[in-house]
Design an enzyme around this catalytic site. Structure first.
Site, mmCIF file in Angstrom:
data_model
loop_
_atom_site.group_PDB
_atom_site.id
_atom_site.type_symbol
_atom_site.label_atom_id
_atom_site.label_comp_id
_atom_site.label_asym_id
_atom_site.label_seq_id
_atom_site.Cartn_x
_atom_site.Cartn_y
_atom_site.Cartn_z
ATOM 1 N N GLY A 67 -3.954 64.024 42.245
ATOM 2 C CA GLY A 67 -3.390 64.770 41.119
ATOM 3 C C GLY A 67 -4.157 64.547 39.837
ATOM 4 O O GLY A 67 -3.955 65.234 38.839
ATOM 5 N N ARG A 68 -5.033 63.540 39.867
ATOM 6 C CA ARG A 68 -5.822 63.274 38.654
ATOM 7 C C ARG A 68 -7.174 62.674 39.023
ATOM 8 O O ARG A 68 -7.722 61.860 38.288
ATOM 9 C CB ARG A 68 -5.082 62.333 37.736
ATOM 10 N N ASP B 141 -6.530 51.316 44.846
ATOM 11 C CA ASP B 141 -5.521 51.676 43.851
ATOM 12 C C ASP B 141 -4.930 50.477 43.135
ATOM 13 O O ASP B 141 -3.890 49.940 43.500
ATOM 14 C CB ASP B 141 -4.420 52.553 44.468
ATOM 15 N N ARG C 265 -14.976 55.567 40.639
ATOM 16 C CA ARG C 265 -14.638 54.636 41.711
ATOM 17 C C ARG C 265 -15.546 54.873 42.913
ATOM 18 O O ARG C 265 -15.829 56.013 43.274
ATOM 19 C CB ARG C 265 -13.174 54.872 42.092
ATOM 20 N N GLY D 28 -1.459 63.876 47.064
ATOM 21 C CA GLY D 28 -2.811 64.415 46.866
ATOM 22 C C GLY D 28 -3.386 63.914 45.561
ATOM 23 O O GLY D 28 -2.689 63.328 44.731
ATOM 24 N N ASP E 100 0.190 55.736 50.653
ATOM 25 C CA ASP E 100 -0.935 56.486 50.062
ATOM 26 C C ASP E 100 -1.912 55.542 49.372
ATOM 27 O O ASP E 100 -3.008 55.954 49.006
ATOM 28 C CB ASP E 100 -0.429 57.543 49.066
ATOM 29 N N LYS F 222 -11.603 59.198 38.488
ATOM 30 C CA LYS F 222 -10.143 59.069 38.371
ATOM 31 C C LYS F 222 -9.774 59.322 36.913
ATOM 32 O O LYS F 222 -10.297 58.647 36.019
ATOM 33 C CB LYS F 222 -9.752 57.645 38.799
ATOM 34 N N GLY G 95 -2.976 64.942 34.800
ATOM 35 C CA GLY G 95 -4.287 64.802 35.438
ATOM 36 C C GLY G 95 -5.193 63.786 34.766
ATOM 37 O O GLY G 95 -6.350 63.634 35.139
HETATM 38 P P1 AMP Z 1 -0.910 56.322 41.912
HETATM 39 O O1 AMP Z 1 0.324 55.755 41.267
HETATM 40 O O2 AMP Z 1 -2.111 56.296 41.008
HETATM 41 O O3 AMP Z 1 -1.185 55.764 43.263
HETATM 42 O O4 AMP Z 1 -0.577 57.867 42.101
HETATM 43 C C1 AMP Z 1 0.425 58.380 42.924
HETATM 44 C C2 AMP Z 1 0.352 59.878 42.909
HETATM 45 O O5 AMP Z 1 0.645 60.380 41.623
HETATM 46 C C3 AMP Z 1 -1.005 60.456 43.278
HETATM 47 O O6 AMP Z 1 -0.801 61.658 43.971
HETATM 48 C C4 AMP Z 1 -1.643 60.706 41.935
HETATM 49 O O7 AMP Z 1 -2.635 61.696 41.995
HETATM 50 C C5 AMP Z 1 -0.431 61.170 41.133
HETATM 51 N N1 AMP Z 1 -0.613 60.919 39.696
HETATM 52 C C6 AMP Z 1 -0.553 59.731 39.054
HETATM 53 N N2 AMP Z 1 -0.759 59.888 37.738
HETATM 54 C C7 AMP Z 1 -0.951 61.205 37.526
HETATM 55 C C8 AMP Z 1 -1.223 62.008 36.371
HETATM 56 N N3 AMP Z 1 -1.336 61.489 35.156
HETATM 57 N N4 AMP Z 1 -1.370 63.341 36.558
HETATM 58 C C9 AMP Z 1 -1.274 63.886 37.776
HETATM 59 N N5 AMP Z 1 -1.020 63.205 38.896
HETATM 60 C C10 AMP Z 1 -0.856 61.874 38.786
HETATM 61 MG MG MG Z 2 -2.500 55.955 44.606
#
Ligand code: AMP
Ligand code: MG
Length: 483
Positions: free
Chosen positions: A90-91, A260, A174, A88, A250, A111, A124
């Site tokens: 997360g940030r 991404d 984005r 989901g 994802d 983002k 986040g």
């Molecule tokens: P990503 O590597 O950006 O594709 O993120 C993979 C997952 O990790 C997604 O669910 C993001 O929302 C979560 N995520 C990545 N960085 C953070 C962060 N700093 N805080 C919270 N969630 C994160």
């Molecule tokens: Mg991602």
């Protein structure tokens, strides 16, 4: 802020709770706009010409939300390096969907906008470097005529984020045709709510594949279409030497856009095993693994919608398996066509595949630069000694003989090649140099690079540092996940 002409029409927020959490971005301390994409804003029918930098900073940090936005974090799951996880946003938060003057629908997403119920252990937030990197590379991919999410703005938050070091915090805005991922389907499928699954299929078709609205076999046809678009996308990546770096399910959009930008980078010396990402220890997402991984991800997508393909599970699995198994054929056909275009070959000859693989083998053995080898074939920057080797000249002979079968002029051949071979790509060392400066507050280099990458197919009057790979002596380039 009505003067900017936002036209929000939020449909995702109307889906049931399983799909999203309604949540606001967390306000930031001292927002400061760093980059704003006026051209993209204009293309979206938005007018920021009368908006001050202070206002831009407040809007694109989430401190001052557009009136009709309805911010939410989307639920999704994903196979990360093969392991299934509930994830989901997360940030990130979605502000909503904006309609341009032609009623095209775009997700507007922040983002790095703060914690949500999907944040797990994360803060986040996002750091300035990775957000500028996403801005730069996504815009470069767009200019290479490859479907992608776009970048509208980067704002510094005025707050530090804690990573290995303390870094400047930032938020990227984005723009995407949607953020529906293979992982969105995996999330809904994991909840085993068939009604929601039907809703998601219908929603996706309405948004991305309206030609299927009246189909009698929606799930089957959707799978077919998504396979087609993903296959085209990965063929395009292979065309320009792009390595996504983290093709988890994802990070794969069902619209067929590149999404991404974390540890992605462009290959310089041709080696199909090229991996830049520091966490990709086994080369799962190496350059030449991108097509088979796309197929693997598509198989995960197919599994999600099997219950909607046919009442008989066995028959549904057979239908889905046949489509997935055909990926290889579709890819091979697209790849051959793409490589013929790169070599300026019209029509088809039974020896084309051998001619192409001979060139790639030569490039690998001789550590030839992928981009510049095709430039050499177009008579651009032709003075590298590597291209004087006899085994390369022998290949050129064969290529010329094949080109004689073109039934077309040399000019037409070069024209076709120029449409398919970039002359300039984001060179890894130039990207890093620009980001290092940006981190110190100097944006000159990133602006210059962005400008050059706007026009990657035409010869520009630029110095060799923009089109040569980093010197071979420099240490192996590594990228890190964009957190
Ligand atoms: P990503 O590597 O950006 O594709 O993120 C993979 C997952 O990790 C997604 O669910 C993001 O929302 C979560 N995520 C990545 N960085 C953070 C962060 N700093 N805080 C919270 N969630 C994160
Ligand atoms: Mg991602």
């Amino acid at each position: 802020m009505d003067k900017v002409n936002w036209k929000f029409d939020n449909t995702y927020s109307k889906l049931s709770k399983s799909f999203r959490e309604l949540i606001k971005p967390t306000p930031v301390h001292k927002p400061e706009i760093i980059i704003f994409n006026y051209q993209l804003a204009k293309d979206l029918n938005l007018d920021f010409s009368k908006v001050s930098n202070d206002e831009l900073s407040n809007i694109f940090s989430g401190n001052d939300l557009p009136k009709e936005s309805q911010t939410l974090a989307q639920a999704y799951a994903g196979h990360q390096f093969g392991h299934f996880t509930m994830l989901g946003d997360g940030r990130a938060v979605l502000l909503g969907e904006h309609l341009d003057s032609k009623k095209n629908r775009y997700d507007i997403q922040f983002k790095g906008s703060g914690r949500t119920s999907f944040s797990r252990g994360g803060d986040g937030r996002a750091a300035l470097g990775p957000m500028l990197r996403e801005y730069l590379i996504s815009e470069a991919i767009h200019s290479l005529n490859i479907p992608t999410t776009r970048s509208l703005a980067v704002v510094k938050t005025g707050e530090k984020v804690v990573r290995e070091n303390l870094l400047e915090g930032a938020i990227l805005t984005r723009i995407a045709s949607s953020h529906i991922r293979v992982g969105t389907f995996q999330y809904i499928a994991a909840t085993q709510n068939i009604e929601n699954l039907n809703t998601l299929v219908d929603y996706t078709i309405n948004r991305h594949y309206p030609e299927l609205i009246s189909s009698k076999f929606k799930a089957y046809d959707l799978l077919n279409k998504v396979i087609e678009r993903q296959c085209s996308l990965v063929t395009n990546w292979m065309r320009v030497g792009f390595i996504h770096g983290v093709m988890n399910t994802d990070n794969m959009s069902v619209s067929g856009e590149t999404i991404d930008y974390g540890p992605c980078a462009f290959m310089d010396y041709y080696d199909p095993k090229t991996v830049f990402s520091s966490i990709d220890k086994f080369g799962r997402y190496a350059f030449s693994n991108q097509p088979p991984i796309t197929k693997w991800n598509l198989a995960r997508f197919a599994e999600c919608i099997v219950p909607l393909i046919d009442k008989s599970e066995d028959y549904a699995i057979k239908l889905a398996t046949d489509l997935i198994d055909n990926f290889q054929n579709i890819y091979e056909e697209k790849w051959l066509k793409m490589m013929r275009n790169k070599l300026g070959l019209f029509g088809e000859d039974k020896n084309d595949k051998k001619l192409i693989t001979d060139l790639l083998d030569w490039m690998k053995k001789n550590k030839a630069d992928y981009t510049n080898t095709f430039c050499h074939l177009m008579d651009i920057r032709s003075n590298d000694d590597i291209y004087k080797k006899t085994n390369f000249l022998a290949w050129i002979d064969k290529w010329k003989k094949r080109s004689d079968l073109n039934n077309s002029s040399k000019e037409n051949q070069i024209k076709l090649m120029k449409l398919n071979n970039p002359i300039v790509i984001p060179r890894n060392h130039k990207v890093e140099e620009a980001l290092t400066d940006a981190d110190k507050g100097n944006l000159d280099k990133i602006m210059k690079l962005l400008n050059i990458l706007k026009d990657p197919y035409s010869s520009q009057d630029i110095t060799s540092e923009y089109h040569l790979p980093a010197p071979k002596s420099s240490k192996k380039y590594q990228t890190f996940c964009g957190t």
